[in-house]
Design an enzyme around this catalytic site. Sequence first.
Site, PDB file in Angstrom:
ATOM      1  N   GLN A  84      41.883 121.883 -23.757  1.00  0.00           N
ATOM      2  CA  GLN A  84      40.538 122.218 -24.231  1.00  0.00           C
ATOM      3  C   GLN A  84      39.583 122.386 -23.049  1.00  0.00           C
ATOM      4  O   GLN A  84      39.255 121.408 -22.377  1.00  0.00           O
ATOM      5  CB  GLN A  84      40.033 121.090 -25.133  1.00  0.00           C
ATOM      6  CG  GLN A  84      38.638 121.308 -25.687  1.00  0.00           C
ATOM      7  CD  GLN A  84      38.077 120.050 -26.336  1.00  0.00           C
ATOM      8  OE1 GLN A  84      38.421 118.939 -25.957  1.00  0.00           O
ATOM      9  NE2 GLN A  84      37.229 120.214 -27.327  1.00  0.00           N
ATOM     10  N   GLY A  85      39.139 123.609 -22.806  1.00  0.00           N
ATOM     11  CA  GLY A  85      38.227 123.874 -21.695  1.00  0.00           C
ATOM     12  C   GLY A  85      36.793 123.989 -22.175  1.00  0.00           C
ATOM     13  O   GLY A  85      36.269 125.099 -22.304  1.00  0.00           O
ATOM     14  N   GLU A 140      37.404 118.270 -40.323  1.00  0.00           N
ATOM     15  CA  GLU A 140      37.797 117.048 -41.020  1.00  0.00           C
ATOM     16  C   GLU A 140      38.837 116.238 -40.239  1.00  0.00           C
ATOM     17  O   GLU A 140      39.879 116.734 -39.893  1.00  0.00           O
ATOM     18  CB  GLU A 140      38.383 117.466 -42.369  1.00  0.00           C
ATOM     19  CG  GLU A 140      38.881 116.328 -43.187  1.00  0.00           C
ATOM     20  CD  GLU A 140      39.662 116.854 -44.381  1.00  0.00           C
ATOM     21  OE1 GLU A 140      39.183 117.760 -45.050  1.00  0.00           O
ATOM     22  OE2 GLU A 140      40.754 116.337 -44.597  1.00  0.00           O
TER      23      GLU A 140
HETATM   24  C1  LIG Z   1      39.222 110.519 -20.904  1.00  0.00           C
HETATM   25  C2  LIG Z   1      38.431 111.758 -21.160  1.00  0.00           C
HETATM   26  C3  LIG Z   1      39.050 112.890 -21.645  1.00  0.00           C
HETATM   27  C4  LIG Z   1      38.322 114.077 -21.825  1.00  0.00           C
HETATM   28  N1  LIG Z   1      38.985 115.212 -22.231  1.00  0.00           N
HETATM   29  C5  LIG Z   1      38.281 116.385 -22.303  1.00  0.00           C
HETATM   30  C6  LIG Z   1      38.990 117.615 -22.584  1.00  0.00           C
HETATM   31  O1  LIG Z   1      40.210 117.637 -22.767  1.00  0.00           O
HETATM   32  N2  LIG Z   1      38.262 118.760 -22.602  1.00  0.00           N
HETATM   33  C7  LIG Z   1      36.901 118.786 -22.419  1.00  0.00           C
HETATM   34  O2  LIG Z   1      36.312 119.863 -22.495  1.00  0.00           O
HETATM   35  N3  LIG Z   1      36.214 117.635 -22.140  1.00  0.00           N
HETATM   36  C8  LIG Z   1      36.884 116.440 -22.057  1.00  0.00           C
HETATM   37  N4  LIG Z   1      36.217 115.278 -21.747  1.00  0.00           N
HETATM   38  C9  LIG Z   1      34.796 115.342 -21.424  1.00  0.00           C
HETATM   39  C10 LIG Z   1      33.882 114.675 -22.437  1.00  0.00           C
HETATM   40  O3  LIG Z   1      33.732 115.450 -23.589  1.00  0.00           O
HETATM   41  C11 LIG Z   1      32.542 114.403 -21.721  1.00  0.00           C
HETATM   42  O4  LIG Z   1      32.784 113.438 -20.725  1.00  0.00           O
HETATM   43  C12 LIG Z   1      31.472 113.909 -22.655  1.00  0.00           C
HETATM   44  O5  LIG Z   1      31.087 114.924 -23.554  1.00  0.00           O
HETATM   45  C13 LIG Z   1      30.229 113.410 -21.883  1.00  0.00           C
HETATM   46  O6  LIG Z   1      29.796 114.379 -20.996  1.00  0.00           O
HETATM   47  P1  LIG Z   1      29.532 114.042 -19.442  1.00  0.00           P
HETATM   48  O7  LIG Z   1      30.740 113.335 -18.927  1.00  0.00           O
HETATM   49  O8  LIG Z   1      29.120 115.297 -18.768  1.00  0.00           O
HETATM   50  O9  LIG Z   1      28.351 112.991 -19.440  1.00  0.00           O
HETATM   51  P2  LIG Z   1      26.792 113.336 -19.567  1.00  0.00           P
HETATM   52  O10 LIG Z   1      26.593 114.314 -20.652  1.00  0.00           O
HETATM   53  O11 LIG Z   1      26.273 113.667 -18.208  1.00  0.00           O
HETATM   54  O12 LIG Z   1      26.225 111.945 -20.035  1.00  0.00           O
HETATM   55  C14 LIG Z   1      25.946 110.876 -19.130  1.00  0.00           C
HETATM   56  C15 LIG Z   1      25.287 109.759 -19.957  1.00  0.00           C
HETATM   57  O13 LIG Z   1      24.023 110.193 -20.490  1.00  0.00           O
HETATM   58  C16 LIG Z   1      24.010 110.037 -21.904  1.00  0.00           C
HETATM   59  N5  LIG Z   1      23.293 111.148 -22.527  1.00  0.00           N
HETATM   60  C17 LIG Z   1      23.450 112.465 -22.276  1.00  0.00           C
HETATM   61  N6  LIG Z   1      22.650 113.195 -23.072  1.00  0.00           N
HETATM   62  C18 LIG Z   1      21.966 112.318 -23.861  1.00  0.00           C
HETATM   63  C19 LIG Z   1      20.991 112.466 -24.905  1.00  0.00           C
HETATM   64  N7  LIG Z   1      20.577 113.671 -25.297  1.00  0.00           N
HETATM   65  N8  LIG Z   1      20.530 111.366 -25.501  1.00  0.00           N
HETATM   66  C20 LIG Z   1      20.966 110.131 -25.121  1.00  0.00           C
HETATM   67  N9  LIG Z   1      21.870 109.920 -24.134  1.00  0.00           N
HETATM   68  C21 LIG Z   1      22.378 111.006 -23.515  1.00  0.00           C
HETATM   69  C22 LIG Z   1      25.463 110.051 -22.320  1.00  0.00           C
HETATM   70  O14 LIG Z   1      25.682 109.373 -23.538  1.00  0.00           O
HETATM   71  C23 LIG Z   1      26.141 109.322 -21.159  1.00  0.00           C
HETATM   72  O15 LIG Z   1      26.035 107.924 -21.320  1.00  0.00           O
HETATM   73  C24 LIG Z   1      36.924 114.092 -21.565  1.00  0.00           C
HETATM   74  C25 LIG Z   1      36.295 112.930 -21.099  1.00  0.00           C
HETATM   75  C26 LIG Z   1      37.029 111.782 -20.868  1.00  0.00           C
HETATM   76  C27 LIG Z   1      36.309 110.574 -20.335  1.00  0.00           C
END
Ligand SMILES: Cc1cc2nc3c(=O)[nH]c(=O)nc-3n(C[C@H](O)[C@H](O)[C@H](O)COP(=O)(O)OP(=O)(O)OC[C@H]3O[C@@H](n4cnc5c(N)ncnc54)[C@H](O)[C@@H]3O)c2cc1C
Length: 391
Positions: A126-127, A244
């Site tokens: 998933q990208g 779902e």
């Molecule tokens: C083990 C693992 C597997 C993953 N696998 C995939 C995958 O296969 N494909 C893929 O595309 N992604 C994947 N991800 C990515 C995952 O979806 C993101 O890490 C997640 O959506 C959070 O984004 P970020 O890491 O950029 O953190 P950020 O969005 O930068 O967030 C940093 C912090 O700020 C908080 N925050 C951000 N915005 C808000 C807001 N509006 N209100 C309140 N708090 C906020 C967040 O809750 C978090 O605590 C994976 C992540 C992990 C850890």
Amino acid sequence: MNIDFSKEELEFQQQVRQWFTDNLPADLKEKNRVGLSLSKEEIVGWQKKLNEKGWLAITWPEEYGGPGWTPTQRYIFDMERARAGAPVGISMGIVMLGPVLQAFGTQEQKDRYLPRILSCEDWWCQGYSEPGAGSDLASLKTEMVADGDEYVINGAKIWTTYAHYANWCFCLVRTNKEVKKQAGISFVLIPMDAPGITVRPIVSIDGEHHLNEVFFDDVRVPKENLVGQEGQGWTVAKYLLTHERTTIAGVADSKVTLQGIKEMAAKTIANDRPLSQHESLELKIAETEIDLLALEYTNFRTLAATAAGKGPGAESSILKINGTEIQQALSELMVDLAAYQAAPFNTESAMGPPEFKQSLARYNFLRASTIYGGSHEIQKNVITKMILGLS
Ligand SMILES: Cc1cc2nc3c(=O)[nH]c(=O)nc-3n(C[C@H](O)[C@H](O)[C@H](O)COP(=O)(O)OP(=O)(O)OC[C@H]3O[C@@H](n4cnc5c(N)ncnc54)[C@H](O)[C@@H]3O)c2cc1C
């Protein structure tokens, strides 16, 4: 809410239970029990076996090769899977892309990709996430530009689970910078062997390699790889995210883990008595068990709503928050039980139970469970808006 299974459902439960007894390899069961990662070959081999039985894509309708089960049957199946000690399948192809193609794909895309998901010939990753676009996914910058019959893709993705195993990636890309950011996103299928793709590993805090960075440098794909229309990617992505998922809470696996912890606590002696009789641990186990029971009933309510044709919407955010917090609490309990034997550098741990040896790695990795699939804070924003009606 009636939570008793019907006679037919009980028969179905027996049939599933027997199949797992007859078919789950002992070594796979043991690795899964102690929390060791499975190899690609082990995962694919097991999924192929499920597919031969027609039980791999349990949410898919019969016309696409699914069993056409009711939500209750799926729930029973998942309970029996966990009870038998079988691993959860890899979700990207089955749970994520499959339903998207069924809803938005062309006939050619359905005919080409769906059978290959079932046969495990294709492994999808998933990208979505990028260095500057995780919670705020709509800010993604990976760009896709039309060039004759092809598209050219440039950019970078991050945290891409199992990209190093995958031969295909479903990707969100920007096709228009002039419109509202959500309206400029498209959903495209990219073969991982296309020239210009680089996969770089990220080793996570459990010491394992599940995650990756993926770079796209002038990667070309035919226009037929677009799913839906140009600019429809956000709608496709939202469909995928809210699709779902009756197993999102992870109740089945948490129940099995809790039972294992209770058994370990009863036979692990500290200060001349079993750990299960140490009050602080007893209390922690009881609190987690109560939370899990409450979650199970919330899950039942969602199941009843789904069975009545009202698919789970924002409620899945409640299940995600509580389910992952319980998984974290259980992993902490296992480290409590293991005590010094949880330390991976402690050679004595080689003499302790294997689940103790894995406990710290599992505890560490599960810190990510409240981040992936949408962080806790984002789930709480969804609840605030969609359930509480606040903005
Ligand atoms: C083990 C693992 C597997 C993953 N696998 C995939 C995958 O296969 N494909 C893929 O595309 N992604 C994947 N991800 C990515 C995952 O979806 C993101 O890490 C997640 O959506 C959070 O984004 P970020 O890491 O950029 O953190 P950020 O969005 O930068 O967030 C940093 C912090 O700020 C908080 N925050 C951000 N915005 C808000 C807001 N509006 N209100 C309140 N708090 C906020 C967040 O809750 C978090 O605590 C994976 C992540 C992990 C850890």
